[in-house]
Design a protein around this motif. Structure first.
Motif: not given
Length: 244
Positions: A47-54, A81-92
């Motif tokens: 949640c934190l990463l998504e809010l900060l990325a936005r 970790t594959a999920y985390l990689q994809d999650f981060c990639a979608k957020l740039g």
């Protein structure tokens, strides 16, 4: 929000509003910041990463975000970790993955949770400086902050907690907690609505911690006063305990 399924509008607005309020109230983000997010893979850090990325996409303040996931080679819990990689990639957001560990037999007087936290934090501090970051963002929410205050009061005899902003004295870093005004229940609801993937294996020590005892005690206290967590948080705020 930007990743996963749609979210109830009222829930999203409430979470985002508190997030922005925390950034402003405690001066957590400044122009030119480079923020390293400790990404455990749990609901709070996602949640934190998504809010900060936005928030990063807004022109002012101008800042950048990097994520780091730390694996422990001797504690049996894990994230995909594959999920985390994809999650981060979608957020740039760039993601760095590192592994560390410790030998509890060499320091048997310290609890495993303390050692795990200390070694993870040490790696995070070193990585932040190597990556040119001046701030480390951690996913602690209001419930964590209130629970820590009670743990310190009961076991240490003083009223203190994890601050929303902490400037490190021995290195050019500050720790920030942008979720400090969020209720855990809202984060959990958001995580479910967004479809955040849960950890593959939870920490085997978490259910036996003193924090779990305090969590149960707070639940009992809320039967008497439903606003007890907010009262304790406001007392910490009034006493200036949330900024150091």
């Amino acid at each position: 929000m930007t990743v996963g399924a749609s979210v109830d509008g009222r829930l999203e607005r409430r979470v985002v509003k508190r997030f922005h309020r925390a950034l402003a109230a405690f001066g957590l983000i400044d122009d030119g910041d480079r923020v390293l997010v400790g990404l455990s893979g749990g609901k709070d850090s996602l949640c934190l990463l998504e809010l900060l990325a936005r928030r990063m996409r807004v022109s002012h303040p101008s800042f950048s975000v990097v994520a780091m996931h730390i694996r422990m080679d001797n504690v049996s819990y894990a994230a995909d970790t594959a999920y985390l990689q994809d999650f981060c990639a979608k957020l740039g957001v760039p993601l760095h993955v590192a592994t560390t560990g410790f030998d509890a037999r060499q320091d048997s007087k310290k609890p495993v949770c303390f050692l795990c936290s200390w070694y993870r934090r040490k790696l995070l501090f070193n990585a932040a400086q190597e990556l040119g970051c001046n701030k480390i963002a951690l996913g602690h929410h209001k419930d964590d902050i209130v629970q820590t205050a009670l743990m310190n009061l009961f076991s240490q005899g003083h009223f203190a907690t994890m601050p929303a902003r902490l400037a490190m004295r021995k290195m050019p870093l500050a720790i920030i907690r942008p979720l400090c005004m969020e209720d855990e229940a809202d984060i959990a609801a958001l995580a479910e609505a967004r479809g955040y993937k849960e950890l593959l294996k939870s920490c085997p020590y978490e259910a036996a911690s003193s924090r779990d005892d305090v969590r149960r005690m707070l639940a009992e206290a809320e039967r008497i006063n439903p606003d007890v967590r907010h009262s304790i948080f406001n007392a910490l705020l009034a006493e200036g305990k949330l900024v150091e």
